[in-house]
Design an enzyme around this catalytic site. Structure first.
Site, short mmCIF file in Angstrom:
data_model
loop_
_atom_site.label_atom_id
_atom_site.label_comp_id
_atom_site.label_asym_id
_atom_site.label_seq_id
_atom_site.Cartn_x
_atom_site.Cartn_y
_atom_site.Cartn_z
N LEU A 98 0.87 -1.11 0.20
CA LEU A 98 -0.08 -0.02 -0.22
C LEU A 98 0.77 1.36 0.03
O LEU A 98 0.29 2.58 0.19
CB LEU A 98 -0.89 -0.13 1.11
CG LEU A 98 -2.00 -1.16 0.98
CD1 LEU A 98 -2.80 -0.85 2.45
CD2 LEU A 98 -2.78 -1.25 -0.17
N HIS A 100 2.92 4.29 -1.63
CA HIS A 100 2.98 4.80 -3.10
C HIS A 100 4.05 4.88 -3.68
O HIS A 100 5.30 4.94 -3.18
CB HIS A 100 2.43 6.49 -3.06
CG HIS A 100 1.08 6.51 -2.36
ND1 HIS A 100 0.69 6.47 -0.86
CD2 HIS A 100 -0.19 6.72 -3.09
CE1 HIS A 100 -0.73 6.47 -0.72
NE2 HIS A 100 -1.12 6.71 -2.11
N MET A 134 8.72 5.41 5.00
CA MET A 134 9.12 4.22 4.78
C MET A 134 10.09 3.73 3.81
O MET A 134 10.74 2.81 4.14
CB MET A 134 7.47 3.25 4.31
CG MET A 134 6.23 3.60 5.04
SD MET A 134 6.67 2.96 6.70
CE MET A 134 7.18 1.27 6.43
N GLU A 135 10.46 4.72 3.02
CA GLU A 135 11.61 4.38 2.17
C GLU A 135 12.91 4.53 2.91
O GLU A 135 13.80 3.85 2.84
CB GLU A 135 11.77 5.47 1.05
CG GLU A 135 10.55 5.27 0.07
CD GLU A 135 9.13 5.72 0.22
OE1 GLU A 135 8.33 5.27 -0.50
OE2 GLU A 135 9.00 6.18 1.36
N ASP A 149 24.04 -10.27 5.80
CA ASP A 149 24.50 -11.36 4.86
C ASP A 149 25.97 -11.61 4.56
O ASP A 149 26.48 -12.69 4.63
CB ASP A 149 23.65 -11.26 3.52
CG ASP A 149 24.13 -11.96 2.50
OD1 ASP A 149 23.72 -13.39 2.63
OD2 ASP A 149 24.29 -11.74 1.13
#
Length: 185
Positions: A98, A100, A134-135, A149
């Site tokens: 959700l 954008h 969120m980015e 990793d």
């Protein structure tokens, strides 16, 4: 138990809510019937926005020594983690259904070395209709995952933790800084 019609169900089975309809029970990402929706930001004016987030990678002393000494067998952990974080910021909308699709116009990923941890600080910037919180959090998370990793062969107990927003600027709600205001600020 009720069933939810598939998204390709005939229109008589599920009517789509208008894009500008209010959310269900005050939830912006739910339509009036309770189904998930992406908030329509078309009418919003683009503004300059930024966000900074952090994540922490907890490491054993031997891993910290290999990181700071540049002797990690997989190569340059700092470069790989930095590029992975920047790439993560640019791919946020592909990971979060959700979120954008926005133009990430700037992204930085920096590191602070502690006695048993690496603090990752990611900042993202845009001139768009919605924020880049969120980015920034995705950038910090993905940089941390890349670091894990790269060093997990040295110590399987390496841990990614503490992903959180530190600051956001711009947009309707203005500036927010962790510790100044908010539920957990």
């Amino acid at each position: 138990m009720s069933t939810i019609p598939p998204s390709d169900a005939p229109q008589n089975a599920r009517q789509a809510a208008p894009l500008d309809a209010g959310g269900a029970d005050g939830f912006t990402h739910l339509s009036g019937d309770g189904s998930a929706r992406m908030v329509d930001v078309t009418a919003k004016t683009p503004t300059i926005r930024s966000a900074t987030a952090e994540a922490t990678v907890l490491v054993a002393p031997a891993v910290l020594e290999a990181l700071t000494g540049g002797t990690v067998p997989k190569g340059d952990v700092w470069a790989v983690a930095r590029i992975a974080g920047i790439q993560g910021a640019k791919r946020c909308a592909e990971l979060l259904p959700l979120a954008h699709v926005i133009g990430v116009h700037g992204a930085t990923v920096d590191f602070e070395v502690g006695t048993d941890r690496i603090r990752i600080i990611a900042t993202t910037r845009t001139a768009d209709r919605t924020g880049v919180e969120m980015e920034a959090m995705t950038a910090a998370s993905v940089a941390g995952l890349a670091m894990v990793d790269m060093v997990k062969g040295l110590d399987r107990s390496v841990e990614l933790t503490g992903v959180k927003l530190l600051e956001k600027t711009g947009g309707r709600s203005g500036t927010w800084r962790r510790g100044e205001r908010g539920l957990r600020g």
